[in-house]
Design a protein around this motif. Sequence first.
Motif, short mmCIF file in Angstrom:
data_model
loop_
_atom_site.label_atom_id
_atom_site.label_comp_id
_atom_site.label_asym_id
_atom_site.label_seq_id
_atom_site.Cartn_x
_atom_site.Cartn_y
_atom_site.Cartn_z
N GLU A 27 0.84 -1.33 0.00
CA GLU A 27 -0.09 -0.03 -0.10
C GLU A 27 0.93 1.37 0.01
OE1 GLU A 27 -3.94 -1.45 2.49
OE2 GLU A 27 -2.55 -0.33 3.32
N VAL A 28 0.16 2.39 -0.41
CA VAL A 28 0.82 3.54 -0.23
C VAL A 28 -0.12 4.54 0.60
CG1 VAL A 28 2.01 3.33 -2.39
CG2 VAL A 28 -0.04 4.87 -2.45
N VAL A 29 0.39 5.59 1.21
CA VAL A 29 -0.60 6.67 1.89
C VAL A 29 -0.51 8.00 0.77
CG1 VAL A 29 -0.76 8.25 3.49
CG2 VAL A 29 -0.22 5.96 4.15
N VAL A 30 -1.57 8.36 0.22
CA VAL A 30 -1.81 9.42 -0.49
C VAL A 30 -2.33 10.78 0.14
CG1 VAL A 30 -3.12 10.33 -2.53
CG2 VAL A 30 -2.31 7.94 -2.40
N ASP A 31 -1.77 11.69 0.10
CA ASP A 31 -2.12 12.99 0.57
C ASP A 31 -3.12 13.56 -0.50
OD1 ASP A 31 -0.89 13.65 2.88
OD2 ASP A 31 0.95 14.22 1.99
N ILE A 32 -4.43 13.53 0.04
CA ILE A 32 -5.54 13.85 -0.93
C ILE A 32 -5.46 15.46 -1.29
CG2 ILE A 32 -7.92 13.94 -1.10
CD1 ILE A 32 -8.03 11.43 0.48
N VAL A 33 -5.56 15.47 -2.71
CA VAL A 33 -5.89 16.81 -3.04
C VAL A 33 -7.40 16.91 -3.58
CG1 VAL A 33 -5.55 18.27 -5.32
CG2 VAL A 33 -3.46 17.42 -4.23
N ALA A 34 -7.92 16.21 -4.01
CA ALA A 34 -9.62 16.31 -4.39
C ALA A 34 -9.99 14.70 -4.14
CB ALA A 34 -9.58 16.82 -5.77
N THR A 35 -11.37 14.72 -4.08
CA THR A 35 -12.15 13.52 -4.17
C THR A 35 -13.36 14.09 -4.88
OG1 THR A 35 -13.02 11.73 -3.13
CG2 THR A 35 -13.49 14.03 -2.10
N ALA A 36 -14.34 12.86 -5.36
CA ALA A 36 -15.36 13.21 -6.19
C ALA A 36 -16.74 12.45 -5.63
CB ALA A 36 -15.46 12.93 -7.58
N VAL A 37 -17.88 13.29 -5.88
CA VAL A 37 -19.17 12.69 -5.38
C VAL A 37 -19.62 11.45 -6.21
CG1 VAL A 37 -21.40 13.29 -4.27
CG2 VAL A 37 -19.33 14.68 -4.11
N ASN A 38 -20.17 10.42 -5.56
CA ASN A 38 -20.71 9.50 -6.28
C ASN A 38 -22.01 9.01 -5.66
OD1 ASN A 38 -18.78 8.29 -8.41
ND2 ASN A 38 -17.34 8.61 -6.55
N TRP A 77 6.26 3.06 -7.86
CA TRP A 77 5.65 4.09 -7.23
C TRP A 77 6.74 4.89 -6.23
CZ3 TRP A 77 1.42 5.81 -9.96
CH2 TRP A 77 0.83 4.95 -10.61
N ALA A 78 6.67 5.94 -6.08
CA ALA A 78 7.71 6.85 -5.45
C ALA A 78 6.94 7.94 -4.71
CB ALA A 78 9.04 7.27 -5.95
N VAL A 79 7.51 8.21 -3.49
CA VAL A 79 7.00 9.67 -2.80
C VAL A 79 6.72 10.68 -3.59
CG1 VAL A 79 7.46 11.08 -1.04
CG2 VAL A 79 7.63 8.78 -0.45
N GLY A 80 6.08 11.41 -3.80
CA GLY A 80 5.86 12.63 -4.86
C GLY A 80 5.27 12.45 -6.00
N ALA A 100 -1.24 -0.34 -3.81
CA ALA A 100 -0.70 0.21 -5.00
C ALA A 100 -1.15 -0.09 -6.27
CB ALA A 100 0.86 -0.07 -4.91
N THR A 101 -1.96 -1.36 -6.10
CA THR A 101 -2.45 -1.93 -7.16
C THR A 101 -3.57 -1.20 -8.02
OG1 THR A 101 -3.61 -3.30 -6.01
CG2 THR A 101 -1.56 -4.12 -7.22
N GLN A 102 -4.52 -0.12 -7.06
CA GLN A 102 -5.43 0.64 -7.51
C GLN A 102 -5.07 2.07 -7.69
OE1 GLN A 102 -7.97 -2.19 -4.29
NE2 GLN A 102 -8.61 -0.09 -4.29
N LEU A 103 -3.58 2.20 -8.03
CA LEU A 103 -3.33 3.62 -8.55
C LEU A 103 -3.26 3.80 -9.86
CD1 LEU A 103 -0.29 4.09 -6.20
CD2 LEU A 103 -2.46 5.15 -5.72
N LEU A 104 -3.41 5.04 -10.32
CA LEU A 104 -3.30 5.63 -11.75
C LEU A 104 -2.59 6.57 -11.96
CD1 LEU A 104 -6.74 4.63 -13.01
CD2 LEU A 104 -4.95 3.38 -14.05
N PRO A 105 -1.59 6.80 -12.72
CA PRO A 105 -0.93 7.97 -12.89
C PRO A 105 -2.04 9.10 -13.35
CG PRO A 105 -0.45 6.71 -14.60
CD PRO A 105 -1.25 5.72 -13.88
#
Length: 326
Positions: A27-38, A77-80, A100-105
């Motif tokens: 896993e990774v930890v992501v600093d969230i910039v935005a999310t979206a409503v579903n 994947w890397a920090v930053g 990490a398998t649920q990340l996309l660039p």
Amino acid sequence: MKAMQQQGPGGPLEWTDAPDPVAGHGEVVVDIVATAVNNADRLQAAGHYPPPLGESPIIGLECSGVIAHVGDGVEGWAVGDEVCALLAGGGYAERVAVPATQLLPVPRGIDLADAAALPEAVCTVWTAIRDVAEPAVEGLALVHGGSGGIGTMAVQLLTARGYRIATTASARHHRMVRMLGAEVAVDYRSEDFVAAVHRATEGRGAELIIDVIGADYLERNLASLALDGTLTVIAAQRGTEAEIDLRWLMQRRITLRAMTLRARPRTGRGGKADVIDEVRREVWPLLEAGTIAPVIGAKLRLTHANEALALMGGDESPGGKIVLVR
């Protein structure tokens, strides 16, 4: 960290303290910039759609942001790194742990905050259309809810695949869905989509229907399909139970399919990791080429999530996705 949380099902979301996420193995930890409503967020907030066992109880099925920590066993994947992520929960927060398998660039040319609108819609639509045959000449697909977050992506992806598109949407969104590729726009409040589909196909019917309404539309959906047509149900906003005359399915050789995304396992056959791999390979090039794009109807602050949920469920809901920015 802080997150938008409830004191109990049905109560308002409040910006309160929450445990800091920790990156487990893979896993990774992501600093969230935005999310979206579903729509699933609205259901969960009302107490009708609990998260899968072991997943974050915080609402939010997608996000974009920057990797802050990389756990053991993560490669590539890397920090930053700027990413967007498909989540089973946890998006309405400052940080989230995600496999990490649920990340996309973030696709080239897409704003980091706007990328939060991509994972859930793209992955949902992709699972609904990836196994569908290429359209016949003049083949038509009917997309219900074509002005919503899922619908706007379905219209674009099916157009790119070669389908003519009919869609149901409120009249005020008809111009938008036509700009996205829809040839036929049907006002679901006042028009008969069955008749509209048959007019557009000289009586043949739609080869494919993508449905988010459910039981309330089942009979009319079946009446709209062509011989050998496929109905794919990806949500049930207006009911989960309906009767089917199996003779009708057999006589018209209809395929009835249904699927969900959130409850899929992280890995294994048909799991989220497989979906992400396919989306990155098949759909991301279309985004980077500008063939398709996220449709953003509104942007609000994350702390205004209650207003965003009310807006999504109201008569003045904007077309496309509502993005919540920290």
